[in-house]
Design an enzyme around this catalytic site. Structure first.
Site, short mmCIF file in Angstrom:
data_model
loop_
_atom_site.label_atom_id
_atom_site.label_comp_id
_atom_site.label_asym_id
_atom_site.label_seq_id
_atom_site.Cartn_x
_atom_site.Cartn_y
_atom_site.Cartn_z
N LEU A 1 0.84 -1.20 0.00
CA LEU A 1 0.00 0.00 0.00
C LEU A 1 0.87 1.25 0.00
CD1 LEU A 1 -2.93 0.60 2.50
CD2 LEU A 1 -1.10 2.26 2.28
N ASP B 1 0.64 8.78 1.35
CA ASP B 1 1.11 10.16 1.13
C ASP B 1 2.48 10.27 0.45
OD1 ASP B 1 -0.85 10.05 3.07
OD2 ASP B 1 0.24 11.20 4.55
#
Ligand code: FRU
Length: 484
Positions: free
Chosen positions: A38, A41
């Site tokens: 995953l 930011d």
């Protein structure tokens, strides 16, 4: 020390990266994403040692929001990238539950990285430490440890995402925070030498009751006089034309006074992207330009991102230049992205067409469209994937744009409805990748970033009704390349 040992024995499996055999139809070609795990930011964005350095949050072990590392890709041209590598691991007492987001600053030829060490104690209580790392040109780095030990009095442990800016030869760090009354705020620290930091105060703005947490703050100058404060507030109530994602990202522009720690005369908060899947953007300055990259994704909506069934999730937007005009930030794709164009496949100018539609043999295109609105009250455009579609409609009288994902079978659905000022023609500049779409409206006055998960590779663009097309240019875009 305990946690350090754990990470020594882990097989990160990095050699399996970017396997060209990966035939998953949602694998994007020109958006940064991870071969597995995953990504969230963007972090530490900078131009250093002749290359753009793009760090980011990465859980390399799975598609859950945990064990956050900092990954890195480097590029000179946004076509050729280094392979993703892991830089920061959550392995010290002060970052053992995650090396969370933060920024970067180049000092004395060293890229200083700032991040939040996220720690959960035995009772699962959070602790937050602002930390620094020295990253050098040869790729070596050294964790320098904790700069700011926990939050000041009056704030909760939701205290994270340090970003550095410099004004009047003083370093400033802005950090996302939450008061004990559960209000989102930003705290500003000050330093003369980048190592020793003192609290300057809470950034005073007119947004006193504006959500319960502000994540990922950025402070950057947009002109001699004006400064933008961009952040990602959580806890705003949905309205008819804005705040339709679970969490928002946006900015205000005003006058910064660092003695008073205030931003005064500021504009109203404006969302930087009208949805569906955009969050936690970071801005850096290079060559006099403010460049922004955002996370393509959204927290707390994990089940909408069905690529997790194949072991990967989310991506990063392409870099966007932010231009300050008429009190707002216009976004435009970084010039270098033209390098992605492989061939022009459509070139239409000044033609009036009725229910125009075109089939394309790939979903890796840039499409620049300009529609004359003088004789049309409504415009409808469809991106069709056999029996599924995403539609974009615009009503000239009410100045309302609606993007609708309800005809997709998998992934997130719903609509986003926003106001869009259009004079004589509706302009859409779209970058369509295998599961990501980025749309710039009216030269970047508004944008939409979204993910979509079509069930097959058929792709058609349809423009409804009798309408004059001032311009339609479509380029096939190439795949970005990752090399060591
Ligand atoms: C924003 C965020 C940050 C945090 C990071 C953790 O998406 O929640 O506030 O530092 O993600 O991955």
């Amino acid at each position: 020390m305990e946690s350090r040992k754990i990470y020594e024995n882990i097989n990160y499996n990095l050699e399996k990266q970017y396997d060209n055999e990966d035939t998953n139809i949602w694998r994007n070609k020109f958006h940064i994403e991870m071969p597995f795990g995953l990504i969230n930011d963007p972090n530490g964005l900078s131009f250093y040692n002749g290359e753009y350095h793009i760090f980011y949050q990465w859980n390399p072990f799975g598609c859950e929001h945990k064990t956050k590392h900092w990954g890195l890709v480097k590029t000179k041209d946004f076509v050729n990238f280094t392979k993703p590598e892991i830089i920061l691991k959550p392995e010290e007492w002060f970052d053992k539950n995650g090396c969370y987001s933060g920024g970067a600053y180049v000092k004395n030829d060293i890229l200083k990285l700032f991040y939040t060490g996220n720690v959960k104690d035995i009772n699962n209580e959070r602790e937050s430490y602002q930390c620094m790392v020295d990253y050098k040109k040869d790729g070596s780095f050294e964790k320098k440890g904790v700069l700011i030990n926990k939050q000041p009095k009056g704030y909760t442990a939701h205290f994270r995402d340090p970003m550095i800016f410099v004004e009047n030869e003083t370093y400033y760090m802005v950090i996302g925070a939450q008061t004990e009354e559960l209000k989102g705020k930003a705290l500003v620290y000050r330093s003369k030498d980048i190592n020793n930091w003192q609290l300057a105060g809470e950034l005073k703005t007119d947004m006193n009751n504006f959500g319960y947490m502000w994540e990922c703050p950025n402070v950057f100058r947009v002109s001699e006089e004006k400064v933008a404060f961009m952040f990602s507030p959580q806890g705003l109530n949905e309205e008819e034309f804005r705040y339709q994602n679970i969490y928002q990202s946006g900015y205000v522009i005003g006058d910064l006074n660092l003695d008073e720690v205030s931003l005064t005369n500021h504009t109203e908060f404006k969302e930087i992207d009208m949805g569906f899947d955009f969050y936690a953007p970071q801005v850096f300055n290079h060559d006099g330009k403010n460049i922004m990259i955002g996370w393509i994704g959204m927290p707390d909506k994990d089940n909408e991102y069905v690529s997790s069934n194949y072991g990967w999730m989310f991506g990063l937007t392409m870099p966007r230049i932010l231009e300050y005009r008429d009190n707002v930030l216009y976004q435009k794709p970084l010039e270098l992205l033209k390098n992605l164009r492989e061939s022009k496949t459509v070139d239409i100018k000044n033609q009036t067409l009725n229910n125009y539609s075109i089939s394309l043999d790939s979903r890796n295109v840039e499409c620049d469209l300009d529609l004359d609105l003088s004789n049309n009250e409504n415009v409808q455009l469809k991106l069709k994937f056999k029996d599924e579609d995403i539609s974009i409609s615009y009503n000239k009288k009410d100045k309302i744009c609606i993007i609708d994902r309800n005809n997709m079978k998998l992934g997130g659905k719903g609509i986003r409805k926003f106001k869009l000022k259009v004079n004589s023609s509706l302009k859409l500049h779209m970058f369509i990748d295998n599961s990501v779409i980025e749309i710039y409206y009216q030269d970047g006055l508004e944008t939409n970033t979204l993910m979509y998960f079509p069930q097959n590779n058929n792709f058609e663009i349809e423009i409804k009704n009798n309408i004059k097309i001032n311009k339609l240019e479509i380029w096939k875009l190439r795949r970005i390349n990752y090399e060591k």
